[in-house]
Design an enzyme around this catalytic site. Structure first.
Site, PDB file in Angstrom:
ATOM      1  N   TYR A  11       0.776  -1.166  -0.139  1.00 15.47           N
ATOM      2  CA  TYR A  11       0.049   0.022   0.046  1.00 15.47           C
ATOM      3  C   TYR A  11       0.973   1.200   0.050  1.00 15.47           C
ATOM      4  CZ  TYR A  11      -4.633  -1.924   0.850  1.00 15.47           C
ATOM      5  OH  TYR A  11      -5.834  -2.657   0.885  1.00 15.47           O
ATOM      6  N   LYS A  70       3.119 -15.459   2.807  1.00 13.80           N
ATOM      7  CA  LYS A  70       3.423 -16.223   1.489  1.00 13.80           C
ATOM      8  C   LYS A  70       4.649 -16.412   1.348  1.00 13.80           C
ATOM      9  CE  LYS A  70       1.923 -17.869  -2.332  1.00 13.80           C
ATOM     10  NZ  LYS A  70       0.848 -18.706  -2.467  1.00 13.80           N
ATOM     11  N   ASP A 117      -3.058 -18.104   1.091  1.00 17.30           N
ATOM     12  CA  ASP A 117      -3.909 -18.753   0.169  1.00 17.30           C
ATOM     13  C   ASP A 117      -4.756 -20.066   0.978  1.00 17.30           C
ATOM     14  OD1 ASP A 117      -1.730 -20.290   0.169  1.00 17.30           O
ATOM     15  OD2 ASP A 117      -1.713 -20.973  -1.933  1.00 17.30           O
ATOM     16  N   ASP A 141      -6.484  -6.923   4.244  1.00 14.91           N
ATOM     17  CA  ASP A 141      -7.403  -6.116   3.755  1.00 14.91           C
ATOM     18  C   ASP A 141      -8.250  -7.210   3.249  1.00 14.91           C
ATOM     19  OD1 ASP A 141      -9.084  -4.139   2.422  1.00 14.91           O
ATOM     20  OD2 ASP A 141      -7.950  -4.460   0.703  1.00 14.91           O
ATOM     21  N   ASP A 182     -12.244  -8.849   5.052  1.00 15.07           N
ATOM     22  CA  ASP A 182     -13.437  -8.787   4.262  1.00 15.07           C
ATOM     23  C   ASP A 182     -14.094 -10.214   4.432  1.00 15.07           C
ATOM     24  OD1 ASP A 182     -13.222  -6.050   3.943  1.00 15.07           O
ATOM     25  OD2 ASP A 182     -14.182  -6.446   1.567  1.00 15.07           O
TER      26      ASP A 182
END
Ligand code: IPM
Ligand code: MG
Length: 363
Positions: A143, A192, A224, A248, A252
């Site tokens: 970001y 990751k 994942d 982020d 959600d």
């Protein structure tokens, strides 16, 4: 008498002002019942600030926030600003305020309210007992890394850079371990590390910080796989700590487990007790101005503020119980109603919660 705490209020765009108004009624009621004292200051932020002041984050709004003990934020954004250049977008203001206030830790609880289990798209037996917190790193990673456009061998290219320092990983990891310690003492660190160098640094650092928290059980989960496990075994997660963009996305996903994004609160914190509190949901421009938005997420954000910034646990408990009682009694705003014809509006929901707030035994 309690000292006066200063809350910077940023109502923002869309349904922001409607839900913040209900949260302020709740604050007023806790002043009356518990004797706490608050002073409000108001600032422009997001789309409305772009329209009125030509920037999403005016200097005076930022100064007001810095000068307060906590910030209560409604929501920002809307389709009318979607095609603006980057510096004139509400999201840019959001990233700017997080960075400028040093809010590196974003805490998003996802709790399944028993009486709303049917609102989720998942089977109730999978959701049973789900009560997790996503701790998202908020001021680093892709970001905030360098971004550029350039001409490459095949025409125009774009670059987003992901950078993490050991210091940034360490401080968010510590916060997550501390939170886990107050709960079921389980921490899932999500990365990751099979592909990304920043993730390898993340994992090494988390492992080192874990030495100071032998009482917390640590697992490393690839992002994942975590996305999958959240749907398969959500109740087995306690605290999840992860970098900015993974957080982020996963927050959600976690929010939707509860079936009701209109119910979820969040806190953004730095090193001290200072924090910015906001509902997880957005500005919902499609329903703005209709008086039907669900104010519960913002009201629960006030409870989080009382807990994390002010240490007013009695009032936080009272707010959370009031919300539970009102929902248990069957009152629903449209977003969580099974029978949409029987739903109540934003103000009615706020009034019911206010009426249910009282001093609890033992507090
Ligand atoms: C959030 C939002 C923001 C983010 C956007 C609006 C910039 O999605 O708070 O999760 O990506 O951080
Ligand atoms: Mg998001």
């Amino acid at each position: 008498m309690a000292d006066v705490k200063k809350i910077a209020v940023i109502a923002g765009d869309g349904i922001g002002p409607e839900v913040v108004a209900e949260a302020q009624k709740v604050i007023a009621k806790t002043e009356e019942v518990f004797g706490y004292r608050f002073e409000f200051e108001y600032g422009l932020f997001g789309g409305i600030a772009i329209d009125q002041r030509g920037t999403p984050l005016p200097e005076d709004t930022l100064a007001m926030c810095k000068n307060a003990d906590a910030v209560l934020l409604g929501a920002v954004g809307g389709p009318q600003w979607d095609n603006n250049p980057k510096e004139l977008r509400p999201e840019t203001g959001l990233l700017g305020i997080r960075k400028a206030l040093g809010l590196f830790s974003n805490i998003r609880p996802a709790v399944v309210f028993d009486c709303l289990k049917d609102a989720s798209t998942l089977k109730p037996e999978v959701l049973e007992g789900t009560d997790l917190i996503v701790v998202r790193e908020l001021t680093g990673g892709i970001y905030f890394g360098e971004k550029l456009r350039r001409e490459g061998p095949n025409g125009q290219e774009a670059v987003d850079t992901c950078v993490y320092s050991v210091m940034e990983v360490e401080r968010i990891a510590r916060q997550a371990f501390e939170i886990a310690r107050t709960r079921r003492k389980k921490l899932a660190s999500v990365d990751k590390a099979n592909v990304l160098e920043t993730s390898r640094l993340w994992r090494e650092t988390v492992i080192r910080v874990a030495e100071d928290y032998p009482d917390v059980e640590l697992e490393h989960v690839l992002v994942d796989n975590c996305a999958m496990q959240l749907l398969r075994r959500p109740s087995s997660f306690d605290v999840i700590v992860t970098e900015n963009m993974f957080g982020d996305i996963l927050s959600d996903e976690a929010a939707m487990l509860t079936g009701s994004i209109g119910m979820l609160s969040s806190a953004s914190l730095g090193e001290g007790s200072y924090g910015l509190y906001e509902p997880v949901h957005g500005s919902a421009p499609d329903i703005a101005g209709q008086g039907i938005a669900n104010p519960v997420a913002t009201i629960l954000s006030v409870a989080l503020m009382y807990r994390l910034t002010f240490g007013y646990h009695d009032a936080a408990d009272a707010i959370e119980l009031a919300v539970k009682e009102v929902l248990d009694a069957g009152h629903r705003t449209k977003d969580i109603a099974v029978d949409k014809n029987k739903s109540i509006g934003t103000e009615a929901m706020g009034d019911l919660i206010v009426a249910a707030i009282r001093k609890l035994q033992g507090n």
